[in-house]
Design an enzyme around this catalytic site. Structure first.
Site, PDB file in Angstrom:
ATOM      1  N   ASP A 250       8.464  -3.421  -9.201  1.00  0.00           N
ATOM      2  CA  ASP A 250       8.072  -3.741  -7.826  1.00  0.00           C
ATOM      3  C   ASP A 250       8.219  -5.226  -7.572  1.00  0.00           C
ATOM      4  O   ASP A 250       8.243  -6.030  -8.491  1.00  0.00           O
ATOM      5  CB  ASP A 250       6.597  -3.368  -7.625  1.00  0.00           C
ATOM      6  N   LYS A 272       8.575  -2.527  -2.553  1.00  0.00           N
ATOM      7  CA  LYS A 272       7.166  -2.159  -2.447  1.00  0.00           C
ATOM      8  C   LYS A 272       6.254  -3.361  -2.558  1.00  0.00           C
ATOM      9  O   LYS A 272       5.490  -3.502  -3.485  1.00  0.00           O
ATOM     10  CB  LYS A 272       6.759  -1.167  -3.556  1.00  0.00           C
ATOM     11  N   MET A 385      -4.619  -5.113   0.434  1.00  0.00           N
ATOM     12  CA  MET A 385      -3.721  -4.981   1.588  1.00  0.00           C
ATOM     13  C   MET A 385      -4.506  -5.056   2.884  1.00  0.00           C
ATOM     14  O   MET A 385      -4.214  -4.346   3.839  1.00  0.00           O
ATOM     15  CB  MET A 385      -2.936  -3.651   1.518  1.00  0.00           C
TER      16      MET A 385
HETATM   17  N1  SAH Z   1      -1.493  -1.899  -8.119  1.00  0.00           N
HETATM   18  C1  SAH Z   1      -1.859  -3.188  -7.595  1.00  0.00           C
HETATM   19  C2  SAH Z   1      -2.169  -3.157  -6.125  1.00  0.00           C
HETATM   20  C3  SAH Z   1      -0.991  -2.839  -5.273  1.00  0.00           C
HETATM   21  S1  SAH Z   1      -1.387  -2.899  -3.547  1.00  0.00           S
HETATM   22  C4  SAH Z   1      -3.050  -3.743  -8.398  1.00  0.00           C
HETATM   23  O1  SAH Z   1      -3.660  -2.993  -9.167  1.00  0.00           O
HETATM   24  O2  SAH Z   1      -3.363  -4.918  -8.235  1.00  0.00           O
HETATM   25  C5  SAH Z   1      -0.900  -4.533  -3.149  1.00  0.00           C
HETATM   26  C6  SAH Z   1      -2.115  -5.377  -2.815  1.00  0.00           C
HETATM   27  O3  SAH Z   1      -2.771  -5.795  -3.991  1.00  0.00           O
HETATM   28  C7  SAH Z   1      -1.806  -6.662  -2.092  1.00  0.00           C
HETATM   29  O4  SAH Z   1      -1.644  -6.446  -0.702  1.00  0.00           O
HETATM   30  C8  SAH Z   1      -3.029  -7.473  -2.372  1.00  0.00           C
HETATM   31  O5  SAH Z   1      -4.112  -7.089  -1.581  1.00  0.00           O
HETATM   32  C9  SAH Z   1      -3.344  -7.045  -3.793  1.00  0.00           C
HETATM   33  N2  SAH Z   1      -2.773  -7.981  -4.784  1.00  0.00           N
HETATM   34  C10 SAH Z   1      -1.887  -7.688  -5.733  1.00  0.00           C
HETATM   35  N3  SAH Z   1      -1.623  -8.767  -6.490  1.00  0.00           N
HETATM   36  C11 SAH Z   1      -2.373  -9.765  -5.997  1.00  0.00           C
HETATM   37  C12 SAH Z   1      -2.569 -11.140  -6.334  1.00  0.00           C
HETATM   38  N4  SAH Z   1      -1.915 -11.707  -7.352  1.00  0.00           N
HETATM   39  N5  SAH Z   1      -3.435 -11.861  -5.593  1.00  0.00           N
HETATM   40  C13 SAH Z   1      -4.096 -11.316  -4.578  1.00  0.00           C
HETATM   41  N6  SAH Z   1      -3.962 -10.036  -4.217  1.00  0.00           N
HETATM   42  C14 SAH Z   1      -3.111  -9.272  -4.901  1.00  0.00           C
END
Ligand code: SAH
Length: 476
Positions: A250, A272, A385
């Site tokens: 991703d 994604k 998100m």
């Molecule tokens: N599977 C991922 C989440 C995917 S949805 C996990 O477990 O983290 C994508 C969302 O995750 C983004 O919109 C944001 O809200 C959050 N996110 C992912 N990485 C991030 C980061 N490094 N800092 C802040 N928010 C993050």
């Protein structure tokens, strides 16, 4: 190379250890593991060796060392604290051309004992040629950490089929592929899950078929890449990346993590990241199945944890329906990374007795959300998100009873060098995000604990606590 490495078969053979203290006891214990017969010469024994002697594990001569003790042994270890005795042992061994190690004395030794990582039958020995034993111990710890915990058991499995594999698979390249499958494929996975009998049955079945190598099916490993910093990838994730044939990743996955993958692995970006072009989910799933059916080890690499807002569940359902074997390596999800790197505990005895991971990224998800439950005080919300729908989110939470004065933090690029943390209140969250032009990925943390960031932060820049624009934006 000053010292020549060699592994001695000491099973049933005599080794002499001079000295009866704890250092001698440690050497004796190691020697015993190799099946050596150990003769200890020492006027008196410490507690450990006395116990070994009482258990009949060693032969003990309760007296001073004499040169003749060296006769008929394969190896001599001197572990006394008397330099004169150590010198006498070394001289006697040298004159009879038997290798001798005098503990902590390189000058007197003709052999040195390496630091070892024992995953029998795999043994890794590390030597610094006696120059830096502390460094050798550190190297050993590092090697120990990266080596597959199941390595020894995998080697045993491979060894038990070695003759049969050689007989059934003539072509050397095919044989190598078969071994790769045995270690990295389904049998290896079973061994790692402590299911050796099933692993052996699988290998036996493949070998019994008309074309063993064709039976070596591909598989998918769903791997959580964590928030970006390579150090937050798990060792299991690293191992998967290093034996991948193809990686579907991703956009949230950082270049640092991708750089750890096997050089030859094919890398395919499937988007994604919320918005922008991305490969449709159905297409990703079809690709996973197609690659695995070609017999490849497919790694599906996702930001954070694959089972948290990552559609990992849908992918597993699809793989299961297609009969493709899979495994899941968890990752550090954004809520955990952001809270740690922003100095915000998700729970706290005084401020929050629970935490919820939620998302509200579309109209539909906002309408079906249990706002009353989410508005409960004393609970932390980690909203994924959530930035695009922030005004609506704030409106619903406050309408259902969460105070507009509730502290919030917005963590942008959490756990990465460019991390920004904004701290304010629920009522002003939207102004805060707009004024500071927050961009993706960002996580919203709602709850009393968010107010701790200005005091507990430790990573990157200090949190911004006002709703005013930063200086550079004001100038522009
Ligand atoms: N599977 C991922 C989440 C995917 S949805 C996990 O477990 O983290 C994508 C969302 O995750 C983004 O919109 C944001 O809200 C959050 N996110 C992912 N990485 C991030 C980061 N490094 N800092 C802040 N928010 C993050």
């Amino acid at each position: 190379m000053r010292y020549f490495p060699v592994f001695l078969d000491l099973a049933g053979r005599w080794v002499l250890v001079v000295g009866g203290g704890e250092v001698a006891a440690r050497k004796v214990a190691l020697l015993r593991e190799s099946g050596a017969r150990v003769r200890v010469v020492a006027p008196a024994l410490g507690a450990s060796l006395a116990a070994a002697c009482a258990a009949g594990e060693i032969e003990h001569h309760a007296r001073e060392f004499v040169a003749g003790d060296v006769d008929g042994v394969r190896l001599v270890i001197a572990a006394t604290d008397a330099p004169a005795v150590n010198r006498a042992v070394a001289a006697a061994a040298e004159s009879r051309q038997v290798a001798v190690n005098v503990v902590d004395d390189l000058e007197l030794s003709t052999g040195i004992l390496p630091a070892i990582v024992d995953r029998s039958p795999i043994v890794v020995a590390v030597s610094t040629s006696g120059t830096a034993p502390a460094l050798a111990r550190r190297l050993r710890a590092e090697i120990d950490a990266v080596l597959d915990g199941a390595l020894g058991r995998l080697a045993q499995l491979a060894a038990s089929f070695r003759g049969e594999i050689r007989a059934r698979i003539r072509d050397l390249g095919e044989r190598r592929r078969f071994y790769d499958w045995l270690v990295d494929g389904a049998p290896g996975d079973l061994v790692r899950r402590a299911r050796e009998p099933e692993a052996a049955a699988l290998v036996a079945r493949a070998l019994a078929g008309p074309r063993p190598v064709a039976a070596t099916q591909g598989r998918v490993t769903l791997v959580g890449a964590g928030p970006g910093e390579a150090g937050l990838l798990t060792l299991a994730g690293l191992r998967a990346l290093q034996c991948a044939d193809v990686i579907l990743y991703d956009r949230l996955v950082s270049p640092e993590v991708l750089a750890l993958a096997r050089r030859e692995a094919e890398r395919i970006e499937v988007g994604k990241s919320g918005g922008g072009d991305s490969v449709p989910q159905a297409e990703i799933q079809a690709r996973l199945v197609a690659e695995a059916r070609r017999g490849r080890h497919v790694v599906r690499l996702k930001g954070g944890d694959p089972m948290v807002f990552g559609r990992g569940g849908e992918e597993l359902q699809h793989l299961r329906a297609a009969g493709i074997p899979y495994e899941v390596v968890p990752g550090i999800t954004a809520a955990l990374a952001c809270s740690a790197y922003a100095g915000i505990p998700l729970t706290h005895r005084e401020h929050a007795s629970g935490v919820r991971f939620v998302t509200a990224h579309s109209r539909g998800s906002i309408e079906t959300t249990d706002w009353r439950g989410l508005a409960a005080a004393r609970e932390t919300l980690a909203v994924y998100m959530g930035i695009a729908t922030l005004p609506r989110l704030v409106a619903e939470l406050t309408r259902h009873g969460r105070a507009p004065t509730t502290p919030v933090a917005i963590v942008e690029n959490g756990g990465r060098a460019e991390q920004r943390v904004l701290v304010g209140t629920l009522g002003e969250a939207d102004v805060l995000a707009t004024r500071h032009a927050v961009c993706s990925p960002a996580l919203l943390i709602v709850g009393e604990v968010a107010a701790l960031a200005p005091t507990l932060h430790w990573y990157g820049a200090a949190p911004l606590t006002d709703a005013a624009p930063p200086a550079r934006a004001a100038v522009a």
